[in-house]
Design a protein around this motif. Structure first.
Motif, mmCIF file in Angstrom:
data_model
loop_
_atom_site.group_PDB
_atom_site.id
_atom_site.type_symbol
_atom_site.label_atom_id
_atom_site.label_comp_id
_atom_site.label_asym_id
_atom_site.label_seq_id
_atom_site.Cartn_x
_atom_site.Cartn_y
_atom_site.Cartn_z
ATOM 1 N N GLY A 144 0.776 -1.241 0.000
ATOM 2 C CA GLY A 144 0.000 0.000 0.000
ATOM 3 C C GLY A 144 0.806 1.290 0.000
ATOM 4 N N GLU A 145 1.819 1.396 -0.880
ATOM 5 C CA GLU A 145 2.518 2.694 -0.955
ATOM 6 C C GLU A 145 1.652 3.725 -1.667
ATOM 7 O OE1 GLU A 145 4.699 6.072 -2.301
ATOM 8 O OE2 GLU A 145 3.942 4.589 -3.697
ATOM 9 N N GLU A 146 0.930 3.259 -2.698
ATOM 10 C CA GLU A 146 0.133 4.187 -3.505
ATOM 11 C C GLU A 146 -1.160 4.540 -2.784
ATOM 12 O OE1 GLU A 146 1.301 5.559 -6.050
ATOM 13 O OE2 GLU A 146 2.802 4.215 -6.918
ATOM 14 N N GLY A 147 -1.153 5.692 -2.169
ATOM 15 C CA GLY A 147 -2.359 6.164 -1.502
ATOM 16 C C GLY A 147 -2.681 5.449 -0.203
ATOM 17 N N GLY A 148 -1.783 4.594 0.277
ATOM 18 C CA GLY A 148 -2.104 3.819 1.475
ATOM 19 C C GLY A 148 -1.164 4.038 2.646
ATOM 20 N N TRP A 169 15.108 1.958 -2.897
ATOM 21 C CA TRP A 169 15.348 2.599 -4.197
ATOM 22 C C TRP A 169 14.023 2.788 -4.896
ATOM 23 C CZ3 TRP A 169 15.086 0.427 -9.382
ATOM 24 C CH2 TRP A 169 14.480 -0.833 -9.434
ATOM 25 N N HIS A 170 14.044 3.499 -6.018
ATOM 26 C CA HIS A 170 12.843 3.640 -6.835
ATOM 27 C C HIS A 170 13.227 3.675 -8.304
ATOM 28 C CE1 HIS A 170 8.947 4.795 -8.295
ATOM 29 N NE2 HIS A 170 8.462 4.599 -7.078
ATOM 30 N N PRO A 171 12.480 2.970 -9.147
ATOM 31 C CA PRO A 171 12.746 3.039 -10.588
ATOM 32 C C PRO A 171 12.475 4.445 -11.121
ATOM 33 C CG PRO A 171 11.291 1.187 -10.065
ATOM 34 C CD PRO A 171 11.374 2.048 -8.834
ATOM 35 N N ILE A 177 21.360 9.513 -6.321
ATOM 36 C CA ILE A 177 20.927 9.375 -4.935
ATOM 37 C C ILE A 177 19.696 10.261 -4.774
ATOM 38 C CG2 ILE A 177 21.593 9.825 -2.519
ATOM 39 C CD1 ILE A 177 23.147 7.490 -3.926
ATOM 40 N N MET A 178 18.661 9.729 -4.150
ATOM 41 C CA MET A 178 17.436 10.522 -3.955
ATOM 42 C C MET A 178 17.599 11.336 -2.677
ATOM 43 S SD MET A 178 14.665 7.684 -5.135
ATOM 44 C CE MET A 178 13.265 8.608 -4.552
ATOM 45 N N SER A 179 18.157 12.536 -2.855
ATOM 46 C CA SER A 179 18.556 13.322 -1.682
ATOM 47 C C SER A 179 17.518 14.370 -1.288
ATOM 48 C CB SER A 179 19.898 14.000 -1.967
ATOM 49 O OG SER A 179 19.730 15.008 -2.934
ATOM 50 N N ALA A 184 4.819 15.919 3.110
ATOM 51 C CA ALA A 184 3.987 15.195 4.076
ATOM 52 C C ALA A 184 2.542 15.291 3.592
ATOM 53 C CB ALA A 184 4.129 15.839 5.453
ATOM 54 N N ASN A 185 1.714 14.352 3.970
ATOM 55 C CA ASN A 185 0.307 14.478 3.584
ATOM 56 C C ASN A 185 -0.661 13.815 4.551
ATOM 57 O OD1 ASN A 185 -0.318 11.703 2.734
ATOM 58 N ND2 ASN A 185 0.815 12.088 0.846
ATOM 59 N N TYR A 186 -1.926 14.253 4.452
ATOM 60 C CA TYR A 186 -3.064 13.601 5.128
ATOM 61 C C TYR A 186 -4.054 13.256 4.022
ATOM 62 C CZ TYR A 186 -2.244 15.658 9.889
ATOM 63 O OH TYR A 186 -1.753 16.033 11.112
ATOM 64 N N ILE A 258 -4.172 16.242 1.213
ATOM 65 C CA ILE A 258 -3.610 17.557 1.539
ATOM 66 C C ILE A 258 -2.119 17.397 1.785
ATOM 67 C CG2 ILE A 258 -3.713 19.507 3.170
ATOM 68 C CD1 ILE A 258 -6.575 18.386 3.911
ATOM 69 N N ARG A 259 -1.301 18.187 1.076
ATOM 70 C CA ARG A 259 0.156 18.014 1.205
ATOM 71 C C ARG A 259 0.854 19.335 1.511
ATOM 72 N NH1 ARG A 259 1.922 13.552 -3.058
ATOM 73 N NH2 ARG A 259 0.165 13.523 -4.506
ATOM 74 N N ALA A 260 1.947 19.249 2.229
ATOM 75 C CA ALA A 260 2.824 20.399 2.495
ATOM 76 C C ALA A 260 4.183 19.840 2.946
ATOM 77 C CB ALA A 260 2.217 21.297 3.564
ATOM 78 N N ASP A 293 -8.191 8.735 6.604
ATOM 79 C CA ASP A 293 -7.790 7.538 5.850
ATOM 80 C C ASP A 293 -6.342 7.153 6.126
ATOM 81 O OD1 ASP A 293 -8.232 5.448 3.919
ATOM 82 O OD2 ASP A 293 -7.011 6.605 2.529
ATOM 83 N N LYS A 294 -5.431 8.114 5.917
ATOM 84 C CA LYS A 294 -3.999 7.814 6.129
ATOM 85 C C LYS A 294 -3.196 9.103 6.063
ATOM 86 C CE LYS A 294 -1.957 8.458 2.023
ATOM 87 N NZ LYS A 294 -0.634 8.995 1.850
ATOM 88 N N ALA A 295 -1.928 9.006 6.440
ATOM 89 C CA ALA A 295 -1.046 10.168 6.402
ATOM 90 C C ALA A 295 0.389 9.686 6.236
ATOM 91 C CB ALA A 295 -1.169 10.954 7.709
ATOM 92 N N ALA A 380 8.008 17.362 -5.311
ATOM 93 C CA ALA A 380 6.560 17.574 -5.333
ATOM 94 C C ALA A 380 5.859 16.229 -5.443
ATOM 95 C CB ALA A 380 6.177 18.498 -6.485
ATOM 96 N N GLY A 381 5.942 15.471 -4.368
ATOM 97 C CA GLY A 381 5.342 14.150 -4.303
ATOM 98 C C GLY A 381 5.562 13.652 -2.896
ATOM 99 N N SER A 382 4.967 12.525 -2.590
ATOM 100 C CA SER A 382 5.072 11.993 -1.231
ATOM 101 C C SER A 382 5.509 10.541 -1.282
ATOM 102 C CB SER A 382 3.717 12.065 -0.522
ATOM 103 O OG SER A 382 3.192 13.361 -0.586
ATOM 104 N N THR A 383 6.090 10.079 -0.205
ATOM 105 C CA THR A 383 6.410 8.657 -0.073
ATOM 106 C C THR A 383 6.367 8.275 1.399
ATOM 107 O OG1 THR A 383 8.161 7.003 -0.224
ATOM 108 C CG2 THR A 383 8.873 9.283 -0.292
HETATM 109 N N1 LIG Z 1 10.162 8.128 -5.430
HETATM 110 C C1 LIG Z 1 8.853 8.354 -5.471
HETATM 111 C C2 LIG Z 1 8.058 7.869 -4.458
HETATM 112 C C3 LIG Z 1 6.707 8.065 -4.524
HETATM 113 C C4 LIG Z 1 6.145 8.728 -5.600
HETATM 114 C C5 LIG Z 1 4.677 8.952 -5.671
HETATM 115 O O1 LIG Z 1 4.117 9.216 -6.724
HETATM 116 N N2 LIG Z 1 3.983 8.874 -4.529
HETATM 117 C C6 LIG Z 1 2.552 9.113 -4.410
HETATM 118 C C7 LIG Z 1 2.182 8.765 -2.981
HETATM 119 C C8 LIG Z 1 0.873 9.308 -2.533
HETATM 120 C C9 LIG Z 1 0.579 9.125 -1.062
HETATM 121 O O2 LIG Z 1 1.415 9.191 -0.176
HETATM 122 O O3 LIG Z 1 -0.594 8.949 -0.792
HETATM 123 C C10 LIG Z 1 2.260 10.580 -4.698
HETATM 124 O O4 LIG Z 1 3.097 11.450 -4.387
HETATM 125 O O5 LIG Z 1 1.160 10.858 -5.189
HETATM 126 C C11 LIG Z 1 6.939 9.206 -6.593
HETATM 127 C C12 LIG Z 1 8.294 9.022 -6.543
#
Ligand SMILES: Nc1ccc(C(=O)N[C@@H](CCC(=O)O)C(=O)O)cc1
Length: 477
Positions: A144-148, A169-171, A177-179, A184-186, A258-260, A293-295, A380-383
């Protein structure tokens, strides 16, 4: 296995096995918390390899931990294996062609992510046993990384307690290096309940939950101007009340993400969004309930660990693509829109690439390792790797598995997910991660320095899990 090249030799001679594991996961795409086939398959593989496996950890059915070895240090590889809905796609094509229209597909390369981390764990196990070295290696099966935010729930349940180092790592289409940090999100449901009525005959007796959702969205759209620049507020209407316009819709639901950059900022925006939802309920005389739901938190890098991971990545060296792989990548590039092509550099930068893109003139596959330049920017994304990074020193790298410019969450990502270049890129990450772990079994002083950096950061800012007690992981509805 005795030297660093032993890992490379091990991965090369076992390549067929890892390819078939990755392919199996790719062929069984499953969305968040329903990764029953993939989780069972990976856990069984690890068990056959001699790892002891604990399934259903943290009360999550598809989460598991595989361990080998004894004593300290304990080094863990994080593996994901969930896919995305609506992205079904056949492999190795330069045109969109779903296997099952509307079906699920591996649009974020998590078949590679899970298998690459598993391969690193296998290589470290082989090294520890061949050389009689004490220490523990673990593979974390993270659903459940995607949205979970699976890992955030696992952190809350103590699954990573006792771990000294986490590597993952991530493809992507860059070797770096992912530095960067991450947002963060809710993720929260807002449910409205009104009164159904005949929309022509007795509209005055109805109270529309759908109106409440619409008014809430309008309110939030006005909020956008008054939040921090990096904030993001997305929504999906998860229940619009039904398909009959001649009914006043009595139930409706909207899911907000919601992200910041910091959890505290997300929390502040979230409280304002809640007020807007209350306002919408007041305006429409409906009842509103909030279902969290999750954060997840923002990612906290560890520069000492990143430096070692970067050395190991450089020692391993970039994959040099074959003529056939280059030709296929050129075909994929042709399928990208002008916007996507123009965005290739920005996309690479979110993965830690630090150059100006000039090395790639006329190339469709990265064949270089990007310079390691630690970045204080926020991707501009979350993990959910981020929550692990707050409690255990963590480093992440990315390796090129797809054509330059390939955006995540697209059919192009799916179609490239089990090709020879993707698997070479995957094993490059495995090699860099395995050699980083091996280095740390031999260099306790480096482990100490990594921990000291981690503790210095924690002394400045404490961690609390952003998911409230009682909230449980849930599948896509
Ligand atoms: N190395 C990465 C890790 C995660 C993502 C990614 O797309 N994550 C989702 C996760 C969404 C979530 O946390 O709910 C996103 O940002 O929308 C992108 C690159």
């Amino acid at each position: 296995m005795a030297t660093d090249s032993a890992v490379s030799n091990y991965l090369t001679s076992n390549r067929k096995r890892f390819e078939s594991i990755s392919q199996y996961v790719w062929e069984h795409p499953e969305t968040r918390y329903e990764e029953f086939e993939s989780a069972a398959f990976l856990a069984d593989e690890l068990e056959k390899e001699g790892f002891s496996v604990e399934r259903g950890v943290g009360g999550i059915e598809t989460a598991f931990v595989a361990s080998f070895g004894t004593g300290k240090p304990v080094i863990g590889f994080l593996g994901e294996f969930d896919a995305l809905s609506g992205l079904s796609q056949k492999a190795n094509l330069t045109k969109q062609e779903p296997i099952e229209p509307g079906g699920i597909g591996h649009g974020c390369g998590h078949n590679l992510l899970g298998t690459g981390s598993l391969a690193a764990a296998y290589a470290v196990k082989a090294y520890l046993s061949d050389n009689n070295i004490s220490g523990t290696v673990k593979f974390y099966g993270c659903p459940g990384e995607e949205g979970g935010s699976g890992k955030t729930f696992m952190v809350r349940e103590g699954v990573f307690d006792g771990l000294d180092i986490a590597l993952t790592w991530h493809p992507s289409y860059s070797n770096s290096i992912m530095s960067l940090s991450s947002l963060a999100n809710y993720q929260v449901y807002f449910r409205f309940k009104g009164v159904a009525s005949h929309a022509a005959n007795s509209p005055h007796l109805g109270r529309s939950a759908l109106d409440a959702v619409e008014l809430m969205n309008v309110g939030v759209n006005y909020l956008r101007e008054h939040v921090v620049q990096e904030a993001r507020m997305h929504y999906a209407i998860t229940n619009s009340g039904g398909f009959s316009p001649n009914v006043v819709q009595s139930e409706a639901e909207v899911l907000y993400l919601i992200r910041a950059p910091k959890v505290a900022q997300v929390d502040e925006i979230y409280k304002r969004v809640c007020k807007i939802a209350q306002g919408a309920a007041l305006m429409t005389e409906t009842e509103m309930t909030i279902v969290f739901d999750k954060a997840c938190s923002n990612y906290e890098p560890n520069r000492t660990l990143e430096t070692i991971l970067n050395e190991k990545l450089l020692e391993a060296g970039a994959v040099q693509p074959t003529e056939e792989e280059k030709e296929f990548a050129a075909g994929i590039w042709q399928t990208l829109s002008e916007g996507e092509k123009n965005n290739f550099l920005a996309g690479m930068k979110t993965f830690g690439y630090s150059g100006d893109g000039s090395e790639f003139g006329g190339k469709y596959l990265s064949d270089i390792i990007s310079d390691y330049v630690p970045s204080n920017e926020v991707m501009a994304g979350s993990t959910d790797v981020s929550d692990v990074s707050w409690i255990v020193p963590t480093a992440q790298l990315t390796t090129a598995t797809s054509a330059i410019g390939t955006p995540l969450h697209t059919w192009q990502m799916v179609t490239q997910g089990i090709g020879s270049f993707a698997h070479s890129g995957m094993l490059l990450s495995s090699e860099a991660m395995a050699n980083t772990a091996i280095h740390l079994y031999h260099h306790p002083e480096d482990l100490q320095a990594i921990k000291a950096e981690h503790e210095a950061r924690r002394a400045k800012e404490a961690y609390t899990c952003p998911i409230p007690e009682g909230v449980q992981p849930s599948a896509v509805k």
